[in-house]
Scaffold this motif. Sequence first.
Motif, short mmCIF file in Angstrom:
data_model
loop_
_atom_site.label_atom_id
_atom_site.label_comp_id
_atom_site.label_asym_id
_atom_site.label_seq_id
_atom_site.Cartn_x
_atom_site.Cartn_y
_atom_site.Cartn_z
N GLN A 53 0.84 -1.19 0.00
CA GLN A 53 0.00 0.00 0.00
C GLN A 53 0.87 1.24 0.00
O GLN A 53 1.87 1.32 0.73
N LYS A 99 -2.66 5.44 0.26
CA LYS A 99 -3.65 4.38 0.51
C LYS A 99 -4.08 3.66 -0.76
O LYS A 99 -5.14 3.02 -0.80
N GLU A 100 -3.28 3.77 -1.83
CA GLU A 100 -3.54 3.00 -3.04
C GLU A 100 -2.71 1.71 -3.00
O GLU A 100 -1.74 1.60 -2.24
N TYR A 101 -3.08 0.75 -3.84
CA TYR A 101 -2.40 -0.54 -3.83
C TYR A 101 -1.54 -0.72 -5.07
O TYR A 101 -1.91 -0.31 -6.17
N CYS A 135 0.91 -6.42 2.03
CA CYS A 135 -0.47 -6.59 2.47
C CYS A 135 -0.83 -8.07 2.56
O CYS A 135 -0.38 -8.88 1.75
N CYS A 151 -5.44 -0.84 -9.36
CA CYS A 151 -4.08 -1.12 -8.90
C CYS A 151 -3.07 -0.81 -10.00
O CYS A 151 -3.34 -1.02 -11.19
#
Length: 459
Positions: free
Chosen positions: A289, A293-295, A324, A348
């Motif tokens: 992450q 807060k993006e993956y 994660c 993503c």
Amino acid sequence: SGAPAVMRLTHFFLRTTKEVPAEATLVSHQLMLRAGMIQSLASGLYSWLPLGLRVLRKVESIIRTHLDATGALETQFPTVLPASLWEASHRWQKYGKELLRFEDRHQNSFCYAPTHEEAAVQLVKETLKSYKQLPLTVYQITTKFRDEVRPRFGVMRAREFIMKDAYSFHLNTACLETQYARLHTAYTKIFTEIGLNFCAVLADTGNIGGKISHEFHALAETGEDLIAHTPDKAYAANVELAAAWSPPAATEPTTEAPSLSCHLLADTQTPEKIGKELSPACIRLYFLQTTGKEYIGLILRADHAPNLHKLKQLPGVESLPSFCTEHALKAALNTPMDSLDILRIKTCKYYVDPDAAALTDFSFAYSQKHYTHLHWHRDIPMPEVRDLRQVVEGDRAINGKDLLQFSRGIEIGHLFQLGDLYTRTMHAPVVQETGKTTFPLMGCYGIGVSRIVAAIIEI
């Protein structure tokens, strides 16, 4: 008559011992204590006794000779610096617990400096106003302090240590690169004259910052750092940054290529076991992450491990990342974990390591399913290719010919091209010939003086 004074051994303060101190594990630590070169006062704190101090002063003299030859000017900054300087550079909180902070009787905050970039920039800020005063290089040999969580190995990793640090300021990149190369050459001469077996390696910039950095390592089996290099050391890098040869990425498969197949994993099977059994023709997927807060999805060969320092260079990743869990992903992404869709989630950003991008007809196991006869482009899209993995000994070097070897090293010197990171942050401009202001570009150059004495013994 000018002849050097002669001191009889009976008058010389020399305290030797036969016993090996229990806390001393390195040969250098043992011998320096037994020979009466140093004395331990507390954890990570040592007194330099007359014999050890003579060696230390000889090392300092060699360093001064070659630094002076580069045009660098010796100066001396305070060892205690006000918090305001470190707050101006935004490092007061960033540096962590290794920075020893304290207050004086007036509740003013200070630190015992482990490094002096802020002091050097403040010197330039208050005294240099015009391009005509550049370039400038200053250096000092002084005591520093880093509050190590676990001091060990004697003066090799002490809390208080003696260091030579130099700082250069330039009007343009060409000038900075010239002085950087000049200091690189000076370091080579210094360590050669001292008699060390050493090599220069590409390195991470760490807490100092900047984009370009080289470390000098004394090669020794007891070294804490692992170095990847070609046999002739024409290429050498700390394993944190070391790269291997990148094979060309796979292209669209032919029509004769076997079709994609999928089956459920047996109760005794896991994606990790599948990866080990079918490597190297198998990929593994990781997620991390970003600070926003993006993956990010990372695809590597199953027999390769992600390199956290390389991942830190990815957009949106500002610190050493953590991966994660499948449970967290399932809750956050609302995507089936047992489908190839896990490799093409639209929200993503994916990256693939060159060795994984080169695979054809490979396998992938995730959650409860195992896919075989996978091909890039046909079954899953090819993401952006980025170097993501740790190198291993025996990898083909970036020249495509030699094989990488690993050696242990003791870091004895470090050079950085900092750019305007500190001068801009601390607002230290100079006026150009055009009348416009600019922020000088900066270089930083350190040598662990007290550490060199121990390194000489280790090799």
